[in-house]
Design a protein around this motif. Structure first.
Motif, PDB file in Angstrom:
ATOM      1  N   LYS A 133       2.432   3.469  -3.407  1.00 50.90           N
ATOM      2  CA  LYS A 133       1.828   4.524  -4.228  1.00 50.90           C
ATOM      3  C   LYS A 133       2.181   5.931  -3.746  1.00 50.90           C
ATOM      4  O   LYS A 133       1.972   6.908  -4.450  1.00 50.90           O
ATOM      5  CB  LYS A 133       0.307   4.362  -4.284  1.00 50.90           C
ATOM      6  CG  LYS A 133      -0.438   4.641  -2.994  1.00 50.90           C
ATOM      7  CD  LYS A 133      -1.942   4.493  -3.215  1.00 50.90           C
ATOM      8  CE  LYS A 133      -2.732   4.725  -1.938  1.00 50.90           C
ATOM      9  NZ  LYS A 133      -4.186   4.540  -2.151  1.00 50.90           N
ATOM     10  N   GLU A 155       0.826  -1.209   0.000  1.00 50.75           N
ATOM     11  CA  GLU A 155       0.000   0.000   0.000  1.00 50.75           C
ATOM     12  C   GLU A 155       0.860   1.259   0.000  1.00 50.75           C
ATOM     13  O   GLU A 155       0.501   2.286  -0.562  1.00 50.75           O
ATOM     14  CB  GLU A 155      -0.913   0.016   1.227  1.00 50.75           C
ATOM     15  CG  GLU A 155      -2.042  -0.999   1.215  1.00 50.75           C
ATOM     16  CD  GLU A 155      -2.849  -0.946   2.486  1.00 50.75           C
ATOM     17  OE1 GLU A 155      -4.046  -0.637   2.409  1.00 50.75           O
ATOM     18  OE2 GLU A 155      -2.270  -1.206   3.573  1.00 50.75           O
ATOM     19  N   GLU A 208      -6.167   7.438   6.538  1.00 50.22           N
ATOM     20  CA  GLU A 208      -6.827   8.306   5.562  1.00 50.22           C
ATOM     21  C   GLU A 208      -5.825   9.097   4.726  1.00 50.22           C
ATOM     22  O   GLU A 208      -5.982  10.294   4.484  1.00 50.22           O
ATOM     23  CB  GLU A 208      -7.813   9.249   6.261  1.00 50.22           C
ATOM     24  CG  GLU A 208      -8.927   8.511   6.991  1.00 50.22           C
ATOM     25  CD  GLU A 208      -9.916   9.450   7.640  1.00 50.22           C
ATOM     26  OE1 GLU A 208      -9.630  10.658   7.749  1.00 50.22           O
ATOM     27  OE2 GLU A 208     -10.994   8.966   8.036  1.00 50.22           O
ATOM     28  N   ASN A 209      -4.769   8.400   4.299  1.00 52.16           N
ATOM     29  CA  ASN A 209      -3.753   8.961   3.402  1.00 52.16           C
ATOM     30  C   ASN A 209      -2.998  10.141   4.006  1.00 52.16           C
ATOM     31  O   ASN A 209      -2.506  11.022   3.286  1.00 52.16           O
ATOM     32  CB  ASN A 209      -4.390   9.393   2.066  1.00 52.16           C
ATOM     33  CG  ASN A 209      -5.061   8.234   1.354  1.00 52.16           C
ATOM     34  OD1 ASN A 209      -4.526   7.124   1.324  1.00 52.16           O
ATOM     35  ND2 ASN A 209      -6.242   8.477   0.806  1.00 52.16           N
ATOM     36  N   SER A 253      -3.603  12.553  -2.056  1.00 54.32           N
ATOM     37  CA  SER A 253      -4.830  12.197  -2.764  1.00 54.32           C
ATOM     38  C   SER A 253      -4.986  10.680  -2.721  1.00 54.32           C
ATOM     39  O   SER A 253      -4.030   9.948  -2.437  1.00 54.32           O
ATOM     40  CB  SER A 253      -4.779  12.691  -4.209  1.00 54.32           C
ATOM     41  OG  SER A 253      -3.667  12.107  -4.891  1.00 54.32           O
ATOM     42  N   GLU A 254      -6.176  10.200  -3.026  1.00 53.64           N
ATOM     43  CA  GLU A 254      -6.457   8.774  -2.937  1.00 53.64           C
ATOM     44  C   GLU A 254      -5.546   7.954  -3.837  1.00 53.64           C
ATOM     45  O   GLU A 254      -5.119   6.845  -3.480  1.00 53.64           O
ATOM     46  CB  GLU A 254      -7.925   8.507  -3.307  1.00 53.64           C
ATOM     47  CG  GLU A 254      -8.365   7.071  -3.089  1.00 53.64           C
ATOM     48  CD  GLU A 254      -8.311   6.657  -1.631  1.00 53.64           C
ATOM     49  OE1 GLU A 254      -7.987   5.475  -1.374  1.00 53.64           O
ATOM     50  OE2 GLU A 254      -8.582   7.499  -0.756  1.00 53.64           O
ATOM     51  N   ASP A 255      -5.204   8.495  -5.030  1.00 53.72           N
ATOM     52  CA  ASP A 255      -4.343   7.751  -5.951  1.00 53.72           C
ATOM     53  C   ASP A 255      -2.856   7.971  -5.697  1.00 53.72           C
ATOM     54  O   ASP A 255      -2.003   7.401  -6.376  1.00 53.72           O
ATOM     55  CB  ASP A 255      -4.681   8.114  -7.407  1.00 53.72           C
ATOM     56  CG  ASP A 255      -4.510   9.603  -7.704  1.00 53.72           C
ATOM     57  OD1 ASP A 255      -3.963  10.333  -6.841  1.00 53.72           O
ATOM     58  OD2 ASP A 255      -4.927  10.035  -8.796  1.00 53.72           O
TER      59      ASP A 255
END
Length: 448
Positions: A368, A365, A409-410, A427-429
């Protein structure tokens, strides 16, 4: 938002200071009573190695939840320090002085934006400098503690008249209100304003306006150290602990003149920051930060929690007091001798008490979030993030590695001892990150 190069100065200082010292214990889920054992063990190790002398107290919801003292208040007589030992608190005094100023404002005896020429006509730029600027270190008045004269004379009695004469002769360091720069002269002048306004001594005002209402029975303006009155000497270490020559507190009125106990300081800051002394309007002004300075308060971030307080140093005494409003937690550490940076010690103790667990994230995870992120406002301002196992690392100048703590939550956090923590919000990505510090957000950075 500061650029990364500025944000990282504090981290580099922390890295250098901590290299030879104990590493912070990584927080784990703790049972309610395990922090006492861990803090006891930490202080016992410091004591055994002759690295620290002083007192620590933690209070929550108005009740003491941890208290301990190690070392001596007087080494020559082998007098052990205790919870009743009173220490000089240095610049923590400034929070008391600022509180007294705001009391005077609320009593309509002073105006925060009034200039100071009527009090000190000979001080440079007195017709431009306001009481607010004195409170927030924005006056430009040179600090007397930067003057060699002060250190040559600090152990003798110096009258307020002589001190004011010295301050009045200084050229301004900068134009008033153009920036913030810490100056003990500001708070010495504030103390004189209080004495002129009420026609009484600073000590009388301290007792009447703060100590008696809050039952601070061991807080007062100090004189010569009296070991028979449970006061402590301070010590530096050079092969052994050596008593440090004490500053005559006539030079420190309003800036560093108060003697207190950790318990009294916890009571003071909790009382102040929960509205028992001042109005909400006054507290809002005290907590407003410009160029790192509030009006008698500093903002601290520890373990991703925000608190307000002050720290101080006089001779070899060092004090730190912080109140965390969300947790209703008060913390004070006062040292009368330390070979270790006390900021490291208090950070370590708070981590042990708070026992925060970082949020788990897998190595896969984490991938990214790895890369070079470039600021959209300045192409030369970059964040370089690498991965080591399941830890995201902020690589600084290809040399220093700052591990980031995952909070879910990133969001990752870079904790700093000498500055507020920095949040890396992705950001999520994972293709964009925004840096946030003390409520200020920077321009988004895009992955190359």
């Amino acid at each position: 938002m500061k650029k990364e190069t500025l944000l990282i100065v504090a981290f580099i200082t922390l890295l250098v200071s901590c290299t030879e010292n104990k590493k912070s214990v990584q927080s784990e889920e703790q049972k309610p009573d395990t922090y006492q054992v861990k803090i006891d063990s930490l202080l016992k190790a410091y004591d055994k190695n002759d690295e620290f002398m002083g007192s620590v107290i933690l209070s929550q919801n108005g009740k003491t939840v941890y208290e301990n003292t190690v070392g001596f208040s007087d080494i020559n007589s082998k007098k052990k320090a205790s919870a009743k030992t009173k220490y000089r608190i240095g610049s923590v005094t400034k929070s008391f002085t600022a509180t007294l100023i705001f009391k005077a404002i609320e009593e309509n005896k002073l105006e925060i934006n009034k200039t100071i020429e009527s009090y000190f006509p000979n001080v440079k730029n007195a017709n431009k400098i306001t009481i607010a600027q004195l409170l927030q270190h924005r006056s430009g008045i040179h600090s007397f503690t930067k003057d060699k004269w002060f250190f040559d004379n600090r152990t003798r009695y110096i009258s307020s008249t002589e001190m004011l004469s010295k301050i009045s002769k200084y050229e301004s360091d900068f134009e008033p209100n153009t920036k913030g720069e810490y100056s003990n002269s500001n708070y010495f002048l504030l103390a004189l304003i209080l004495e002129k306004t009420y026609n009484t001594s600073y000590e009388n005002l301290l007792q009447e306006k703060i100590c008696k209402p809050l039952n601070l029975n061991n807080t007062y303006s100090g004189k010569e150290i009296d070991i028979n009155d449970n006061e402590s000497y301070s010590y530096n270490y050079d092969e052994k602990w050596t008593e440090f020559p004490e500053t005559d507190l006539s030079t420190a009125t309003g800036t560093g003149s108060i003697v207190s106990t950790p318990k009294d300081l916890n009571t003071f800051f909790e009382g102040l920051l929960t509205g028992k002394i001042l109005s909400d309007e006054s507290l809002t002004l005290m907590k407003t930060i410009k160029d790192r300075y509030g009006m008698g308060l500093f903002r601290y971030t520890t373990n991703d929690r925000q608190g307000f307080g002050h720290r101080g140093r006089i001779d070899e005494f060092r004090a730190t007091s912080i109140y965390f409003s969300k947790e209703n937690l008060s913390f004070t550490l006062i040292s009368n001798g330390s070979k270790i940076d006390v900021n490291e010690i208090y950070t370590e103790i708070l981590k042990l008490f708070l026992g925060d667990a970082s949020v788990a994230i897998s190595e896969n995870e984490l991938k990214k979030f790895v890369g070079v992120y470039v600021s959209q406002s300045d192409p030369n301002d970059k964040s370089v993030l690498i991965q080591e196992n399941n830890t995201l690392i902020n690589l600084i100048k290809n040399e220093f590695k700052a591990p980031l703590i995952y909070r879910g939550e990133n969001r990752f956090v870079l904790e700093q001892m000498y500055a507020e923590s920095v949040s890396f919000i992705f950001s999520e990505d994972g293709k964009q990150v925004t840096l946030e510090q003390g409520g200020d957000k920077g321009t988004p950075r895009i992955k190359e």
